[in-house]
Design a protein around this motif. Structure first.
Motif, mmCIF file in Angstrom:
data_model
loop_
_atom_site.group_PDB
_atom_site.id
_atom_site.type_symbol
_atom_site.label_atom_id
_atom_site.label_comp_id
_atom_site.label_asym_id
_atom_site.label_seq_id
_atom_site.Cartn_x
_atom_site.Cartn_y
_atom_site.Cartn_z
ATOM 1 N N VAL A 72 -42.877 13.594 -23.926
ATOM 2 C CA VAL A 72 -42.020 12.576 -23.675
ATOM 3 C C VAL A 72 -40.820 12.223 -23.842
ATOM 4 N N ARG A 95 -40.893 11.100 -27.269
ATOM 5 C CA ARG A 95 -39.371 11.654 -28.363
ATOM 6 C C ARG A 95 -38.833 12.012 -28.406
ATOM 7 N N SER A 96 -38.728 12.331 -26.858
ATOM 8 C CA SER A 96 -37.834 12.872 -26.175
ATOM 9 C C SER A 96 -36.159 11.704 -25.961
ATOM 10 N N GLY A 105 -35.145 10.187 -29.310
ATOM 11 C CA GLY A 105 -34.324 10.753 -29.353
ATOM 12 C C GLY A 105 -32.762 10.162 -29.018
ATOM 13 N N LEU A 106 -32.797 10.191 -27.307
ATOM 14 C CA LEU A 106 -31.203 9.849 -26.506
ATOM 15 C C LEU A 106 -31.465 8.730 -26.865
ATOM 16 N N ARG A 114 -31.510 6.561 -29.883
ATOM 17 C CA ARG A 114 -31.268 7.030 -31.091
ATOM 18 C C ARG A 114 -29.404 7.755 -30.936
ATOM 19 N N ILE A 115 -29.173 8.200 -30.425
ATOM 20 C CA ILE A 115 -27.855 9.235 -30.217
ATOM 21 C C ILE A 115 -27.150 7.935 -29.869
ATOM 22 N N GLU A 116 -27.535 7.383 -28.332
ATOM 23 C CA GLU A 116 -26.536 6.306 -27.961
ATOM 24 C C GLU A 116 -26.280 5.569 -29.247
ATOM 25 N N ALA A 156 -23.752 6.508 -31.496
ATOM 26 C CA ALA A 156 -22.577 6.358 -30.508
ATOM 27 C C ALA A 156 -21.640 4.986 -30.185
ATOM 28 N N LEU A 158 -20.452 3.916 -33.814
ATOM 29 C CA LEU A 158 -19.250 4.955 -33.762
ATOM 30 C C LEU A 158 -17.971 4.207 -33.468
ATOM 31 N N GLN A 159 -18.362 3.950 -31.637
ATOM 32 C CA GLN A 159 -17.083 3.543 -31.042
ATOM 33 C C GLN A 159 -16.754 1.795 -31.497
ATOM 34 N N GLY A 173 -19.913 5.888 -39.889
ATOM 35 C CA GLY A 173 -18.678 6.935 -40.567
ATOM 36 C C GLY A 173 -19.063 7.602 -41.551
#
Lengths: 300, 300
Positions: B69, B71-72, B75-76, B78-80, B83, B86-87, B92
DNA sequence: TTGCAGCATAACATTAGGTCATGGACACCC
DNA sequence: GGGTGTCCATGACCTAATGTTATGCTGCAA
């Protein structure tokens, strides 16, 4: 706020290229996906897709984000799987990440053979670029990783596999296919399909040609040996690639010949420095190492 | 069935060690957490917690599951983070193609400066002739292209950059280097190094000389302004070139002087009509435009 | 014993996430 | 060039998951 379901929808849209197709993939209705995506865009304050005619097209931000998603997203299935393993007290699960050259053929075949004697073992095999595989191992998403050597990373141990010689590939009907082995001189004037500039393999092959003073016509450049093989198969030129990928294309329009002087590719096994290998993984690694060595001897 | 909220609750309980504390962490009521956990246990068919006195304690299954759990969630996160980068345009990939005049010095310097504030941005910069750059943009290999104006292409949009005046270049020791500005008359009888016949620039310069009735001795002709500069540096003659290339040779045997009447070169930014610019590319373009304008004023 | 901390259960409220229906924009095809 | 179909967005609405409040049970400590 951000939520995993939105990421799943995003993934599906990127994979399928459309909202409707993504909805089918996820088994939900199209408007549901529409809204998940628009919520996601609002949460991230990023424009991920724009309308282009009646369809949508990912923005470059979406492409960048997608890379990170593929790298780090762990879906619920993963957790479900872990729970099932605990429930059934299975012998074990072995998660493996590998670079494309191995993941498209050699490794799956080896895994199948490995599993024959082990009915209660599960293996999950994931393919991606070496750098992504490295991330997976570092994050603990994979117990074993197979990538290009050399590798440098603080929390990942790498160990070299037996070196394997690269091979020359030419279209089946090509005059060079008549020879039993190929040398740099044979490639003079041929349309050559080159591997991406950043790879070590590329560097070594270029050096071999430079040593012999041979000038090739560089037609195409790509990072994936699969693409190189496919192009050779379609007659676009000749190339030099790893033998794993080459063998997948043998008999599909590609003739494989030894290349001299010998250039070897080096692969590395990756494992986390934080935790030691399960006995299952150790077994796997031992057998795999000898399979690679045997393959190298057969090709050489 | 399994669902993300249950996983969140599970994590909160593992983190805090209690149902009530977990509820506080999640800002929801205690019974809500109670039920999420019992649903989760039912979905996974696993006992995750046992009562120990008035409190609860995780089972060993819970501990194992928790690893997965975590790990997941990582992961989220890192994705945030990706983002957010990028914002803020701190991440990029930006692929740029440019004609040699820009690619050899001005653009690389500008890119370096642009990247200073953007640690996670990758830029790849490729130089080739304007027509090749056009192909790259058309094929989507580059998001931005910089070439000579005008450009006509069905699927490529072009926008003019601020015009920049051409400059006269003479060998450092040359008598003409003594003047602060040069006119067509000054070039009478000089060995002139001309740009290739196909360029618009060549046409305009020739027109300027024709207007003043000045006859030059055409010694050498080349398409590349770099070659013209190199030849001037070695004393082979004088020339009129774009200021970008000229500046690269300043202090290397070449003296740069304003040329009158003003002749401007026009460059165009190329982008695909199929896909709109990333915000990163838009930022880049905005800053680049003003850098060119500033350069034009400095030279003029 | 009493009070309290911690959890479970029940009954009810709310809303996230889904479906259905519909409409607009464009591509495609006679 | 006008019908037709595909694809997506939007709005109304529905359902079940998620949350609430109220309450009761248990063990622990004073």
């Amino acid at each position: 706020m951000l939520n995993p379901r939105q990421i799943e929808a995003f993934r599906a849209v990127m994979l399928t290229g459309g909202i409707t197709a993504a909805a089918e993939l996820l088994n939900i209705s199209q408007p549901a996906v529409s809204r998940l995506i628009s919520d996601l865009q609002y949460a991230l304050k990023l424009t991920l897709f724009e309308r282009r005619g009646s369809r949508i097209a990912p923005t470059s931000e979406a492409l960048s984000l997608y890379q990170e998603v593929e790298r780090s997203f762990v879906g619920l299935e993963r957790i479900e799987q872990a729970a099932r393993d605990l429930q059934e007290r299975r012998a074990g699960i072995l998660r493996i990440g590998a670079m494309p050259a191995l993941a498209i053929g050699f490794l799956p075949r080896f895994v199948a053979q490995f599993l024959e004697q082990r009915p209660r073992v599960d293996v999950s095999l994931w393919g991606s670029s070496s750098t992504v595989v490295l991330d997976w191992v570092a994050a603990g998403q994979c117990e074993l990783g197979f990538g290009q050597s050399p590798v440098e990373h603080g929390t990942v141990l790498s160990e070299k596999l037996p070196p394997v010689p690269v091979v020359a590939i030419v279209p089946s009907g090509h005059p060079l296919a008549a020879r039993s082995r190929l040398t740099p001189q044979d490639f003079a004037g041929e349309a050559f399909i080159s591997l991406g500039p950043s790879t070590l393999l590329r560097y070594r092959i270029d050096a071999a040609f430079a040593d012999h003073g041979v000038n090739r016509t560089m037609r195409v450049e790509t990072q994936l040996t699969m693409i190189a093989c496919a192009m050779v198969a379609s007659g676009a030129g000749v190339s030099i690639v790893d033998p794993f990928t080459a063998e997948e294309y043998a008999g599909r329009g590609v003739a494989i010949r030894p290349f001299e002087p010998r250039v070897h590719i080096e692969m590395a096994v990756l494992q986390s420095a934080q935790r030691s290998l399960s006995t299952l993984a150790q077994d796997f690694l031992g057998e795999f190492r000898s399979a690679v060595a045997a393959f190298g001897r057969r090709e050489g």
